[in-house]
Design an enzyme around this catalytic site. Structure first.
Site: not given
Length: 429
Positions: A250, A252-256, A273, A318, A371
């Protein structure tokens, strides 16, 4: 097109009142005002929505009759007027005058007298209005969420809600491929940007005050990214090693996904995603950081055919959730999320785990992250999955936080990390 800052904010807030997302509405609103007014516009939108559960019942007391649906913009304008009077340093007379003046920019001059009367009545009656509020409204949380936090976190609920009502810190993730955290702290200091090191993630830096990313040294060159400290822990907990196949399911937005590659560029990463439009953010982040990954559209609950025959050493999930642990960053959650959404989200999370599990090789690890701070989306989901999956085993999570039966919970902290849940599962050989 609105050019008055408060009118532009009112239109964005009205869009949220009608069910829209602030993330989608705010960019267009920012384009309607000058650069120097954009900070104020964002403050008005975020602050009004953050305190909406407290402001709305007070507004209802002040109105002799409800406003019509076609006047959502005036309702939003009144709410942001109350927010200024209750929570900002704007002088009362200036807040009233500017809010009343915004009726002209909204082409609703008829509401000038109404706005003036409501806001001045608030100034006279504020103590009486507050006395009539429910405990949930005083805490600026919807009733269902107030009750859920009291149930799941009886000792910490007050601190959680206080943190939810604060402006979140701006946190950076240093790209250690370009230099150490200590070196970047020195670079920030040379640029007169006050910052301190995080306590949990080794790449985390907290800025004393938010700044435009364009002002960050080396941002365009990939020296740092914006990511909350709690979110930075996911890549470390997954622990991908060189040569392994890794799926960010999952993404987006790609930070992890980008953090995984920064820590170990020699992994074969697939970033998937379900939302094709949000995948562009993943591509943009990979390009800025000069990282390589396969980017794929697909539903984690029913992985696409290209993944069906593949096996991954590690999978990061995520999962979509209530966002109850990041409300301070997404205050519209207080308006848009409903109590019955939680059961639906928990079911979706269960389907995602079931859909991805066959893609994990025996001996591999899956990190489940939300989260959320609600047990129904966290330990309860993992517990049900373990009960239904014979080759799944719970692994310890090496993280300081609230130990739960099936993982570790970080709670949103004032000036600290967001509220995230982590559970690590291994597929038995």
């Amino acid at each position: 097109m609105a050019t008055d800052t408060r009118a532009a904010a009112a239109l964005a807030i009205a869009g949220v009142l009608e069910g829209g997302s602030l993330n989608q509405l705010l960019p267009a609103a920012l384009e309607t005002v000058g650069a120097r007014d954009r900070g104020l516009l964002q403050q008005l939108c975020y602050g009004t929505l953050r305190y909406y559960p407290r402001l709305q019942p007070q507004l209802q007391q002040l109105l002799s009759k409800p406003l019509k649906n076609r006047d959502r913009d005036i309702e939003a304008l009144l709410l942001l007027g109350l927010y200024q009077l209750e929570e900002t340093r704007v002088p009362d007379h200036a807040a009233v005058a500017a809010t009343v003046a915004a009726t002209r920019a909204l082409n609703k001059v008829w509401a000038k007298g109404l706005c003036n009367a409501v806001l001045r009545s608030y100034l006279r009656q504020r103590e009486e209005l507050v006395r009539k509020l429910s405990p949930a409204a005083v805490a600026a949380h919807p009733d269902w969420l107030f009750e859920a936090l009291q149930r799941d976190w009886p000792e910490q609920a007050a601190a959680i809600m206080a943190a939810n009502n604060e402006q979140p810190p701006m946190v950076l993730r240093v790209n250690r491929r370009h230099g150490s955290r200590e070196a970047y702290l020195e670079t920030l200091a040379a640029a007169d940007i006050a910052a301190t090191a995080g306590q949990l993630a080794p790449e985390a830096i907290y800025l004393q005050q938010p700044v435009d990313v364009a002002a960050l040294p080396g941002f365009a060159a990939g020296w740092a990214s914006v990511q909350d400290e709690a979110a930075q822990l996911a890549a470390h907990l997954l622990g991908a090693r060189a040569g392994e196949r890794v799926l960010d399911a999952c993404a987006a937005p790609g930070g992890k996904a980008c953090h995984l590659l920064e820590l170990e560029p020699a992994i074969a990463l697939t970033a998937m995603d379900v939302d094709a439009s949000r995948l562009q953010r993943v591509r943009d982040n990979l390009q800025r950081l000069t990282l390589q990954a396969e980017v794929l559209q697909g539903n984690a609950a029913a992985p696409p055919a290209p993944l069906q025959e593949q096996r991954f050493d590690r999978i990061l999930v995520d999962a979509p959730c209530s966002a109850s642990g990041v409300i301070r960053r997404h205050p519209d959650v207080k308006l848009l999320r409903r109590e019955d959404d939680i059961a639906a989200l928990a079911a979706q999370q269960q389907w995602i785990l079931q859909g991805l599990w066959p893609l994990l090789r025996p001996g591999g690890s899956l990190l489940y992250v939300t989260c959320s701070v609600l047990e129904a989306e966290n330990s309860a989901v993992v517990q049900r999955f373990l009960a239904a999956t014979g080759d799944a085993a719970l692994e310890p999570v090496a993280l300081p936080g609230e130990q739960r039966t099936h993982g570790v919970q970080l709670l949103p902290a004032s000036g600290g990390p967001d509220g995230l849940f982590f559970s690590l599962l291994q597929r038995r050989r």
